[in-house]
Design a protein around this motif. Sequence first.
Motif, short mmCIF file in Angstrom:
data_model
loop_
_atom_site.label_atom_id
_atom_site.label_comp_id
_atom_site.label_asym_id
_atom_site.label_seq_id
_atom_site.Cartn_x
_atom_site.Cartn_y
_atom_site.Cartn_z
N ALA A 174 4.45 22.37 59.10
CA ALA A 174 4.52 23.64 58.31
C ALA A 174 5.16 23.86 56.92
N ILE A 175 5.96 22.99 56.74
CA ILE A 175 6.73 22.75 55.17
C ILE A 175 5.49 22.37 54.40
N THR A 176 4.96 21.41 54.53
CA THR A 176 4.01 20.65 53.91
C THR A 176 2.87 21.66 53.59
N SER A 177 2.18 22.24 54.58
CA SER A 177 1.13 23.20 54.38
C SER A 177 1.53 24.60 53.52
N ALA A 178 2.84 25.01 53.67
CA ALA A 178 3.25 25.89 52.76
C ALA A 178 3.48 25.62 51.30
N ASP B 64 3.48 27.82 48.10
CA ASP B 64 4.67 28.79 48.63
C ASP B 64 5.88 27.99 48.41
N THR B 65 7.03 28.69 48.53
CA THR B 65 8.32 28.38 48.63
C THR B 65 8.95 28.48 49.79
N VAL B 66 9.57 27.35 50.35
CA VAL B 66 10.11 27.33 51.63
C VAL B 66 11.60 27.47 51.62
N GLN B 67 12.25 28.41 52.04
CA GLN B 67 13.79 28.67 51.93
C GLN B 67 14.42 28.54 53.28
N LEU B 68 15.32 27.55 53.35
CA LEU B 68 15.90 27.60 54.72
C LEU B 68 17.38 27.88 54.16
N ILE B 69 17.77 29.19 54.59
CA ILE B 69 19.15 29.65 54.27
C ILE B 69 20.16 28.53 54.66
N PHE C 222 20.44 25.50 54.00
CA PHE C 222 20.02 24.14 54.03
C PHE C 222 19.28 23.56 52.44
N GLY C 223 18.45 24.50 52.06
CA GLY C 223 17.88 24.42 50.81
C GLY C 223 16.58 24.85 50.58
N SER C 224 15.87 24.76 49.61
CA SER C 224 14.43 25.36 49.30
C SER C 224 13.36 24.31 48.80
N PHE C 225 12.18 24.24 49.32
CA PHE C 225 11.22 23.42 49.07
C PHE C 225 10.31 24.21 48.21
N SER C 226 9.68 23.66 46.95
CA SER C 226 8.92 24.21 46.02
C SER C 226 8.09 23.25 45.26
N THR C 227 7.16 23.76 44.43
CA THR C 227 6.34 23.06 43.77
C THR C 227 6.80 23.12 42.26
N GLY C 228 6.46 21.92 41.65
CA GLY C 228 6.85 22.03 40.29
C GLY C 228 5.65 21.45 39.38
N ALA C 229 5.61 21.38 37.93
CA ALA C 229 4.45 20.92 37.35
C ALA C 229 5.27 19.78 36.29
N ARG C 230 4.72 18.61 36.21
CA ARG C 230 4.84 17.33 35.29
C ARG C 230 3.70 17.54 34.39
N ALA C 231 4.00 17.63 33.01
CA ALA C 231 3.11 17.59 32.05
C ALA C 231 2.54 16.36 31.90
N ALA C 232 1.34 16.13 31.12
CA ALA C 232 0.51 15.00 30.96
C ALA C 232 1.62 14.22 29.78
N ARG C 233 1.55 12.96 29.80
CA ARG C 233 2.48 12.33 28.63
C ARG C 233 2.16 11.12 28.45
N VAL C 234 2.46 10.37 27.32
CA VAL C 234 2.26 9.04 26.91
C VAL C 234 3.31 8.18 27.42
#
Length: 92
Positions: free
Chosen positions: A31-35, A40-45, A47-59
């Motif tokens: 369920a966490i993986t799917s969300a 989506d952000t999964v918040q477990l009050i 405990f913590g929060s799981f979310s996505t971020g972005a890493r830019a292209a780099r050399v």
Amino acid sequence: MNKQELVDAVAAATGASKAATGEAIDAFIGAITSAVRKGDTVQLIGFGSFSTGARAARVGRNPATGAEIQIPAAKTVKFTAGKAFKDAVNGS
């Protein structure tokens, strides 16, 4: 602690069977993986929060040859620990 040790600990704490506990943990992780996959952000009050971020292209550099290589942009998974979890780890 690996997954089987987690199943054993939760089963002992709840009195449920190891098989049922394993299925529940698999469903929880799924369920966490799917969300998070959907953005989506999964918040477990407490405990913590799981979310996505972005890493830019780099050399980058190949450490063996020193040659420059292009590292593509990528999505990342972020976990931010909640206050209660931090306090428990720090012994406060």
